[in-house]
Motif scaffolding. Structure first.
Motif, PDB file in Angstrom:
ATOM      1  N   PHE A  19       0.926  -1.318  -0.004  1.00  0.00           N
ATOM      2  CA  PHE A  19      -0.031  -0.094   0.090  1.00  0.00           C
ATOM      3  C   PHE A  19       0.888   1.282   0.105  1.00  0.00           C
ATOM      4  O   PHE A  19       0.356   2.315   0.495  1.00  0.00           O
ATOM      5  N   GLY A  20       2.207   1.116  -0.478  1.00  0.00           N
ATOM      6  CA  GLY A  20       3.032   2.103  -0.693  1.00  0.00           C
ATOM      7  C   GLY A  20       3.625   2.611   0.697  1.00  0.00           C
ATOM      8  O   GLY A  20       4.406   3.568   0.889  1.00  0.00           O
ATOM      9  N   ILE A  21       3.615   1.732   1.986  1.00  0.00           N
ATOM     10  CA  ILE A  21       4.054   1.742   3.217  1.00  0.00           C
ATOM     11  C   ILE A  21       5.184   1.282   3.446  1.00  0.00           C
ATOM     12  O   ILE A  21       5.167  -0.117   3.170  1.00  0.00           O
ATOM     13  N   PRO A  22       6.414   1.561   3.388  1.00  0.00           N
ATOM     14  CA  PRO A  22       7.868   1.259   3.774  1.00  0.00           C
ATOM     15  C   PRO A  22       7.669   0.217   5.088  1.00  0.00           C
ATOM     16  O   PRO A  22       7.058   0.904   6.104  1.00  0.00           O
ATOM     17  N   VAL A  23       8.130  -0.960   4.879  1.00  0.00           N
ATOM     18  CA  VAL A  23       7.913  -1.989   6.061  1.00  0.00           C
ATOM     19  C   VAL A  23       9.396  -2.374   6.486  1.00  0.00           C
ATOM     20  O   VAL A  23      10.165  -2.594   5.410  1.00  0.00           O
ATOM     21  N   TYR A  24       9.965  -2.377   7.691  1.00  0.00           N
ATOM     22  CA  TYR A  24      11.147  -2.416   8.069  1.00  0.00           C
ATOM     23  C   TYR A  24      11.125  -3.378   9.167  1.00  0.00           C
ATOM     24  O   TYR A  24      10.181  -3.769   9.885  1.00  0.00           O
ATOM     25  N   VAL A  25      12.127  -4.449   9.178  1.00  0.00           N
ATOM     26  CA  VAL A  25      12.342  -5.395  10.336  1.00  0.00           C
ATOM     27  C   VAL A  25      13.531  -4.860  11.046  1.00  0.00           C
ATOM     28  O   VAL A  25      14.560  -4.950  10.629  1.00  0.00           O
ATOM     29  N   SER A  26      13.312  -4.732  12.212  1.00  0.00           N
ATOM     30  CA  SER A  26      14.310  -4.413  13.265  1.00  0.00           C
ATOM     31  C   SER A  26      15.376  -5.515  13.651  1.00  0.00           C
ATOM     32  O   SER A  26      14.838  -6.686  13.809  1.00  0.00           O
ATOM     33  N   PRO A  27      16.568  -5.361  13.955  1.00  0.00           N
ATOM     34  CA  PRO A  27      17.325  -6.370  14.202  1.00  0.00           C
ATOM     35  C   PRO A  27      16.872  -7.051  15.564  1.00  0.00           C
ATOM     36  O   PRO A  27      17.296  -8.189  15.752  1.00  0.00           O
ATOM     37  N   LEU A  72       2.281  -7.689  11.280  1.00  0.00           N
ATOM     38  CA  LEU A  72       2.344  -6.968   9.995  1.00  0.00           C
ATOM     39  C   LEU A  72       0.842  -6.555   9.643  1.00  0.00           C
ATOM     40  O   LEU A  72       0.517  -5.382   9.347  1.00  0.00           O
ATOM     41  N   LEU A  73      -0.002  -7.409   9.495  1.00  0.00           N
ATOM     42  CA  LEU A  73      -1.333  -7.336   8.930  1.00  0.00           C
ATOM     43  C   LEU A  73      -2.024  -6.349   9.954  1.00  0.00           C
ATOM     44  O   LEU A  73      -2.887  -5.565   9.466  1.00  0.00           O
ATOM     45  N   HIS A  74      -2.006  -6.712  11.144  1.00  0.00           N
ATOM     46  CA  HIS A  74      -2.445  -5.874  12.280  1.00  0.00           C
ATOM     47  C   HIS A  74      -1.980  -4.215  12.114  1.00  0.00           C
ATOM     48  O   HIS A  74      -2.984  -3.421  12.052  1.00  0.00           O
ATOM     49  N   GLU A  75      -0.675  -3.942  11.979  1.00  0.00           N
ATOM     50  CA  GLU A  75      -0.265  -2.686  11.689  1.00  0.00           C
ATOM     51  C   GLU A  75      -0.810  -2.164  10.565  1.00  0.00           C
ATOM     52  O   GLU A  75      -1.157  -0.868  10.229  1.00  0.00           O
ATOM     53  N   LEU A  76      -0.876  -3.007   9.524  1.00  0.00           N
ATOM     54  CA  LEU A  76      -1.363  -2.594   8.092  1.00  0.00           C
ATOM     55  C   LEU A  76      -2.903  -2.111   8.150  1.00  0.00           C
ATOM     56  O   LEU A  76      -3.148  -1.119   7.382  1.00  0.00           O
ATOM     57  N   ALA A  77      -3.600  -2.679   8.981  1.00  0.00           N
ATOM     58  CA  ALA A  77      -4.924  -2.406   8.962  1.00  0.00           C
ATOM     59  C   ALA A  77      -4.888  -0.908   9.673  1.00  0.00           C
ATOM     60  O   ALA A  77      -6.042  -0.099   9.248  1.00  0.00           O
ATOM     61  N   HIS A  78      -4.212  -0.729  10.652  1.00  0.00           N
ATOM     62  CA  HIS A  78      -4.252   0.828  11.070  1.00  0.00           C
ATOM     63  C   HIS A  78      -3.713   1.795  10.028  1.00  0.00           C
ATOM     64  O   HIS A  78      -4.500   2.814   9.823  1.00  0.00           O
ATOM     65  N   CYS A  79      -2.846   1.475   9.406  1.00  0.00           N
ATOM     66  CA  CYS A  79      -2.189   2.072   8.273  1.00  0.00           C
ATOM     67  C   CYS A  79      -3.263   2.536   7.114  1.00  0.00           C
ATOM     68  O   CYS A  79      -3.296   3.738   6.577  1.00  0.00           O
ATOM     69  N   VAL A  80      -3.735   1.483   6.578  1.00  0.00           N
ATOM     70  CA  VAL A  80      -5.026   1.750   5.714  1.00  0.00           C
ATOM     71  C   VAL A  80      -6.035   2.469   5.776  1.00  0.00           C
ATOM     72  O   VAL A  80      -6.322   3.512   5.216  1.00  0.00           O
TER      73      VAL A  80
END
Length: 377
Positions: A19-27, A72-80
């Protein structure tokens, strides 16, 4: 005053842009993935005793990966939902304790705040419902069956836990929206939800310890460790929310006209020592460099003046310690509150020229003076 547009270091490995949102995975995710893999492996063997120890570790690791995909899907729901309301989203980061969505602006209405917050738990509970249906039809003594069982249970726990009514949890944002709606004061909503969050943090540690003391039964060390970690996360998030509420309460008091320093104008070739002498005589606390027609072209930088030894000031021109005026460094003297803060964020600088609506110079606004308005909050 923070600057949201400041260049920031990458929070981890970039995984994509759904959805155009950068997704990062922290160490730090590797730490929790290793922890989940290690602690879940015995459970896998109890469900699937025919697996080898190494295979059980592999299944446990796959569970850790799928669990964080659920996060990630949980956070994407917020963002969408946030994007639906025109709220820009900087990124999503998966880290030690789950995920965080960096939404750059808060919703301007309590109803939108509620819906943005509720979208995450709703998605988690939806995943739990779908997983439960699959669990009922997939053989439980298979690898897929075990993964589905643990994932629907995990999503159920994530959904319910995030509905707890305390910041920084989603339920806390929903409570904030409710108090905001009732009082028409978003600050009051933040304070109420933050204090409930602090109570929840204490309860997460006190309740398990109290139950252990009452029943006399030993407490599982892993469970206690997670309780302490989650309690620390909630306490720090709630405390940060309280600080933010205090900062926002002071923003309306920030007025360019009240904070502006009286200034004098000199030409660029005037020695710095002479310019400072004129400023003292005039009772001015700032110096503006003007051209020979009297138009301001630069602002003397206070830090550069302080870094210039006094014995050198007679030999250095005022223009040498001044910053050229860009259009974005010229602000209206009647700016205040959010409008003033936003204008300063557009072009971070140490000083700004304040002018009247007719173009006359009013004075100089020093960022350090604005920052002092928020000292100690």
């Amino acid at each position: 005053m923070s600057n949201d547009r400041r260049q920031q270091r990458s929070p981890g490995l970039r995984m994509g842009r759904p959805f155009g949102i950068p997704v990062y995975v922290s160490p730090t995710w590797l730490i929790v993935a290793a922890f989940i893999t290690y602690t879940f492996q015995p459970a896998v063997l109890s469900f699937l005793p025919w697996l080898s120890s190494a295979s059980a570790y592999a299944v446990a690791f796959v569970f850790a990966v799928f669990l964080y995909l659920s996060v990630l899907l949980h956070e994407l729901a917020h963002c969408v939902v946030a994007l639906r309301y025109g709220l820009p989203v900087r990124r999503i980061t998966l880290y030690l304790l789950g995920g965080v969505s960096e939404i750059e602006r808060e919703p301007d209405r309590p109803g939108r705040e509620f819906l943005v917050a509720f979208a995450g738990p709703l998605l988690s509970l939806g995943l739990a419902a779908v997983g439960y249906v699959l669990y009922r039809v997939v053989p439980p003594d298979t690898i897929i069956g075990v993964l589905i069982q643990q994932l629907w249970l995990s999503n159920l726990i994530v959904g319910i836990f995030n509905l707890l009514p305390g910041l920084p949890l989603d339920g806390g944002r929903m409570l904030r929206a409710g108090v905001w709606k009732a009082t028409r004061n978003p600050g009051a909503g933040t304070v109420a939800a933050a204090w409930v969050g602090r109570v929840l943090a204490v309860a997460l540690v006190v309740v398990p310890v109290a139950l252990t003391m009452i029943t006399g039964q030993g407490q599982d060390l892993t469970f206690l460790l997670w309780s302490v970690l989650l309690a620390s996360f909630i306490w720090m998030g709630a405390s940060q929310a309280l600080r933010s509420a205090r900062v926002r309460a002071r923003i309306p008091q920030v007025q360019a006209r009240a904070l502006g320093r009286p200034a004098i104008a000199v030409t660029a070739d005037v020695p710095l020592a002479e310019a400072l002498r004129r400023a003292r005589e005039a009772g001015a606390r700032a110096i503006v460099v003007a051209d020979h027609e009297g138009r301001p072209v630069a602002i003397v930088n206070e830090a550069a003046v302080g870094a210039t030894p006094e014995h050198r000031r007679p030999w250095i021109s005022t223009g040498a310690v001044a910053r050229s005026l860009e259009p974005s460094l010229v602000l209206a003297a009647d700016l205040e509150g959010e409008s003033l803060i936003d204008a300063m964020r557009e072009t971070p600088a140490a000083e700004y020229l304040l002018v009247e609506r007719g173009g006359e110079v009013y004075g100089v606004l020093v960022t350090a003076d604005v920052n002092r308005m928020f000292t100690g909050v």
